[in-house]
Design an enzyme around this catalytic site. Structure first.
Site, short mmCIF file in Angstrom:
data_model
loop_
_atom_site.label_atom_id
_atom_site.label_comp_id
_atom_site.label_asym_id
_atom_site.label_seq_id
_atom_site.Cartn_x
_atom_site.Cartn_y
_atom_site.Cartn_z
CG HIS A 64 -0.53 0.08 2.53
ND1 HIS A 64 -0.33 1.28 3.17
CD2 HIS A 64 -0.25 -0.89 3.46
CE1 HIS A 64 0.05 1.07 4.41
NE2 HIS A 64 0.11 -0.24 4.62
CD GLU A 206 -2.89 -1.63 5.48
OE1 GLU A 206 -2.86 -2.67 6.17
OE2 GLU A 206 -2.51 -0.52 5.93
CG HIS A 316 1.07 3.34 12.71
ND1 HIS A 316 -0.30 3.27 12.83
CD2 HIS A 316 1.37 2.67 11.56
CE1 HIS A 316 -0.81 2.59 11.82
NE2 HIS A 316 0.20 2.20 11.04
#
Length: 351
Positions: A64, A206, A316
């Protein structure tokens, strides 16, 4: 000397492409793909590159293009911006970061604001930050802010790629590096006599639900597929090897084993990797994989799918980290699998 096409990877990482606004990353990816493959795109933000006979059965390779981001939800009377998350954020990593806002008239740089410790009450100092208590300050008069930055403006952390030894550090490695790998695997196959139409897909959205993979999978109707994503590098403090498996830097490609993943493709990949001496590890999941493979597996009558992952630290966050040797192993294992596939493969699960 780099073991991967570092220049291309860095170009992918430098651009901002949050979920729902993948255009900039797709443009970089498609430009590179066009140097050796047939390219196309769809209305939903997916980018496609393919090689092999156009009328042959399709094998889809998905990574993605989108990254987690922010979206402006309110502009207050002083010009401070409230935001909502696009994807899964730990607000602690946002504090003090610079943000690139993809405003209609051109990008605007702002900073994440939070009360300074000096003006906090004692009980506030020990509390974790919540996104609703943070704001973006672009340093402009409120009238300009209200004109330049409407509600719905996307933003990403302003943090580009660097090398630390053999490791790439950047925001958006989840999962721009996966989109990089599927295209590099395609490049590795371009001079081979292929039995299949092999399609690399830079998928969209995604991070908010694997929606681009569902659209792309329906369009391609492949006989098999691979999703490439990141997994947790397991030598960092606080990551349980009992839960996530053993996937340290330098261990190569990580293959997921679990109910939704095709055991046939995983076995074929491990056989191909051993024959070609490509390093890999295995990690188990008792449910879904949390990747594009979950959507692809359920498209149409179902697509046998595997998951190949790159060990990644600080997922993240603005400073994710991967090792380029593991990136190379992921590219190699996919290419080796496709090269060794029989002309009429049987992906039926037989226990």
């Amino acid at each position: 000397m780099s073991v991967i096409n570092r220049e291309f990877l860095f170009r992918l990482l430098e651009v901002a492409a949050p979920s729902g606004l993948e255009r900039r990353a797709a443009d970089v990816w498609l430009k590179e793909a066009a140097t050796f493959a047939r390219t196309s795109e769809d209305h939903y933000g997916n980018a496609y590159a393919e090689i092999g006979p156009e009328d042959a059965p399709v094998i889809a390779l998905m990574g993605h293009l989108d990254e987690i981001g922010l979206i402006v939800s309110h502009v207050d009377s002083e010009g401070f911006l409230a935001v909502l998350p696009v994807g899964g954020w730990d607000p602690q990593v946002l504090v003090g970061q610079r943000i690139r806002l993809l405003a209609p008239g051109g990008d605007v740089i702002g900073v994440i604001g939070k009360k300074a410790i000096h003006v906090m009450e004692a009980d506030e100092r020990s509390k974790a930050s919540k996104l609703e208590d943070l704001w973006i300050d672009v340093g402009l008069p409120k009238e300009e802010v209200q004109t330049l930055i409407p509600v719905g403006t996307y933003g990403v952390v302003e943090q580009g790629p660097i090398m630390v030894g053999t490791r790439v550090v950047s925001r958006a490695l989840d999962n721009r590096v996966g989109a990089f790998i599927v295209l590099e695997a395609l490049r590795a196959l371009k001079d081979h006599d292929l039995k299949y139409r092999v399609v690399a897909v830079g998928t969209s959205q995604e991070e908010i639900g694997c929606f681009g993979a569902q659209v792309g999978g329906y369009r391609l109707d492949p006989i098999a597929g691979v999703a490439v994503d990141v997994t947790h590098e397991t030598k960092q403090p606080g990551v349980s090897e009992k839960k996530y498996g053993v996937a340290p830097f330098g261990s190569g490609a990580n293959l997921t084993v679990g109910p939704m993943v095709s055991p046939v493709i995983t076995r074929q990949m491990t056989d191909a990797a051993r024959a070609a001496e490509i390093p890999f590890t295995l990690s188990a999941t008792g449910r879904y994989s949390g990747t594009d493979a979950d959507a692809l597996t359920l498209v149409r009558a179902g697509v046998p799918s595997a998951v190949v992952s790159i060990p990644n630290r600080y997922m993240h966050s603005p400073s994710e980290m991967v090792d380029e040797h593991d990136v190379k192993a992921c590219t190699d294992i996919i290419a080796a699998w496709i090269r060794t596939l029989p002309e009429t493969p049987d992906f039926t699960r037989r226990g």
